[in-house]
Scaffold this motif. Structure first.
Motif, short mmCIF file in Angstrom:
data_model
loop_
_atom_site.label_atom_id
_atom_site.label_comp_id
_atom_site.label_asym_id
_atom_site.label_seq_id
_atom_site.Cartn_x
_atom_site.Cartn_y
_atom_site.Cartn_z
N PRO A 142 0.83 -1.21 0.00
CA PRO A 142 0.00 0.00 0.00
C PRO A 142 0.87 1.25 0.00
N CYS A 157 -13.42 5.73 1.28
CA CYS A 157 -14.12 4.45 1.42
C CYS A 157 -13.22 3.25 1.14
N VAL A 158 -11.96 3.49 0.75
CA VAL A 158 -11.06 2.40 0.37
C VAL A 158 -10.69 1.54 1.58
N SER A 159 -10.28 2.18 2.66
CA SER A 159 -9.86 1.45 3.86
C SER A 159 -9.90 2.40 5.05
N LYS A 160 -9.66 1.86 6.23
CA LYS A 160 -9.63 2.69 7.43
C LYS A 160 -8.49 3.70 7.37
N TRP A 182 -7.15 5.02 4.63
CA TRP A 182 -7.53 6.07 3.69
C TRP A 182 -8.63 6.95 4.28
#
Length: 260
Positions: A7, A30-33, A35
């Protein structure tokens, strides 16, 4: 054997996020915590909020600037969907003001009828208008002048051009006191709640009228109406309402339901 790509580093996300528009930032969060955390920082959203909604950026709330932007964006969308709430359907050019001032026994009557857009808005931006007269007068003796004019009746009607509708703003009685040849009388009357608020105890606005008179001297013995000021006053903060708010109020009484 293929390896999964690592990442992006935290520093890279911070640098890239500064060049994204609000919609892209919202999608990226919305990609990951990780982000979500990096794309929701106040240092990213405060300049965006300042650009789009300057009045909200001066607040110091307990909610993130991203949330404030979302609130402002939703409010702007509602205004665009329902423009009738942001701009009155009436304009000053649609209205005529008719003011009648009479003596206590109705033997002397002064009637003033003026197109609203021809009147001076004083101060600018508020629903308060100056009407210069100086061409009508009451016949009173000097004794009446010394004690003032008692039982003066005033009526203020707002007419929709073409006499399509008429709304009585004021119909009341009061006194005009004189000092050094000049007289003033203040009149006020509570206005009814608009049609959408008929169950309200009060409308929180009142019609306000000031009449200024002057002594015509011994040449004709008349008390002349010099100027009339009319407006709509908010009794909560004791300030005159804006022109747009005044027009919105009058819409409820001068326009039919089909015209809203």
């Amino acid at each position: 054997m293929e390896t999964c790509p690592l990442p992006p580093q935290w520093e890279v996300l911070v640098l890239v996020s500064q060049h994204l528009d609000p919609q892209t930032l919202a999608i990226a969060s919305c990609v990951s915590k990780l982000w979500l955390f990096s794309m929701s920082c106040d240092h990213l959203w405060k300049p965006i909020l300042t650009t789009h909604f300057p009045s909200l950026s001066t607040l110091t709330p307990a909610v993130p600037f991203q949330r404030l932007f979302a609130i402002g964006h939703s409010a702007a969308k509602r205004r665009r969907k329902n423009p009738s709430k942001s701009k009155p359907k009436l304009s000053l050019s649609d209205l005529v003001f008719a003011v009648t001032i009479s003596s206590h026994d109705s033997s002397c009557v002064v009637t003033i009828m003026k197109p609203c857009d021809a009147l001076l808005v004083d101060p600018p931006g508020v629903f308060r208008f100056d009407v210069d007269v100086m061409d009508e007068g009451f016949k009173y003796g000097s004794a009446d002048m010394r004690k003032g004019l008692e039982g003066v009746k005033v009526t203020w009607n707002v007419i929709l051009k073409g006499w399509k509708e008429i709304f009585t703003m004021m119909d009341c009685e009061g006194n005009v006191g004189f000092v050094d040849g000049g007289g003033e009388g203040w009149f006020a009357q509570e206005l009814p709640a608009p049609g959408c608020c008929l169950n309200a105890a009060a409308s929180a606005v009142e019609a306000d009228l000031k009449v200024q008179m002057c002594d015509g001297g011994e040449s004709d013995g008349k008390v002349r109406v010099k100027k009339v000021n009319v407006g709509i006053m908010n009794v909560v903060n004791w300030r005159y309402v804006s022109v747009e708010d005044g027009l919105r109020y009058l819409e409820h009484f001068l326009l039919t339901c089909n015209e809203f």
